[in-house]
Design an enzyme around this catalytic site. Structure first.
Site, PDB file in Angstrom:
ATOM      1  N   VAL A 180       0.843  -1.198   0.000  1.00  0.00           N
ATOM      2  CA  VAL A 180       0.000   0.000   0.000  1.00  0.00           C
ATOM      3  C   VAL A 180       0.879   1.249   0.000  1.00  0.00           C
ATOM      4  CG1 VAL A 180      -1.798   1.276   1.204  1.00  0.00           C
ATOM      5  CG2 VAL A 180      -1.830  -1.233   1.214  1.00  0.00           C
ATOM      6  N   LYS A 181       0.684   2.068  -1.006  1.00  0.00           N
ATOM      7  CA  LYS A 181       1.479   3.286  -1.180  1.00  0.00           C
ATOM      8  C   LYS A 181       0.754   4.457  -0.520  1.00  0.00           C
ATOM      9  CE  LYS A 181       4.078   5.293  -5.067  1.00  0.00           C
ATOM     10  NZ  LYS A 181       4.127   5.311  -6.548  1.00  0.00           N
TER      11      LYS A 181
END
Length: 220
Positions: free
Chosen positions: A88-89
């Site tokens: 997850v960025k």
């Protein structure tokens, strides 16, 4: 040093994968839009397609578009559930740091993006980010030295023992890749053109042309 490709173009991802050197993928809403991928369902499907192309064990950074903590958590969980490759960025903002710490407690891997200072990199590592993404090219654009930032983060992480991987982002050319490797980056993420640019050298072309010519002279 690992090689990630920074794109949402499936053909480019396939080509990099077939080259045999690809370790992962990063992308973002801008790159998705560039490929005409719009709408939540289409974006989520595209992430799954990317994961299937690169195969198991190769991280794919999927970016949240929310900027508020609760919304980031909801969105991040949804992304993480798409595929085991998903990282997850999360943007380097106050609620982003809070979200990274929360994801870390849940065992969800994260990539802290839009990092432009060593101080930001310290916060990301302290919160438990899996990757920190300093944007080298954008720093160079404002007449600062992006590689100095990579060196500073490397020195800090080496001294403190932080395990967050340094992911050099906003790579513009093959020289950036070489410089990032020398500066201590654990990963570079770049367009396919920069990766293929590493192959090119005029002496290689001249040497190959001579080898082939000599082979023909020898009756090959």
């Amino acid at each position: 040093m690992q090689f990630f490709i920074d794109t949402a173009n499936l053909d480019h991802i396939r080509e990099a994968t077939e080259l045999g050197i690809l370790d992962g993928v990063t992308t973002n809403p801008s790159l998705m839009a560039k490929e005409g991928i719009t709408g939540d369902n289409a974006v989520l499907k595209h992430y799954r397609d990317i994961c299937e192309i690169v195969g198991p064990g190769r991280d794919v950074s999927a970016e949240v578009i929310s900027t508020e903590f609760k919304a980031m958590v909801t969105e991040g969980k949804k992304l993480a559930e798409l595929h085991e490759n998903i990282v997850v960025k999360v943007p380097m903002i106050k609620d982003g740091v809070k979200a990274i710490a929360h994801f870390s407690e849940l065992g969800i891997r994260t990539n802290c993006t839009l990092v432009f200072s060593a101080g930001q990199a310290i916060l990301a590592a302290k919160a438990g980010a899996t990757y920190v993404s300093p944007f080298i090219g954008r720093i160079d654009d404002i007449s600062w030295d992006g590689m100095t930032l990579i060196k500073d983060i490397f020195e800090i992480y080496s001294t403190t023992g932080y395990e967050t991987a340094i992911l050099a982002a906003s790579i513009r050319n093959p020289l950036h890749i070489v410089q990032a490797a020398k500066a201590g980056a654990d990963v570079v993420t770049c367009p396919l053109s920069a990766i293929l640019g590493l192959l090119q050298h005029p002496l290689t072309d001249i040497g190959l042309e001579k080898f082939l010519a000599d082979y023909k002279k020898a009756g090959g």
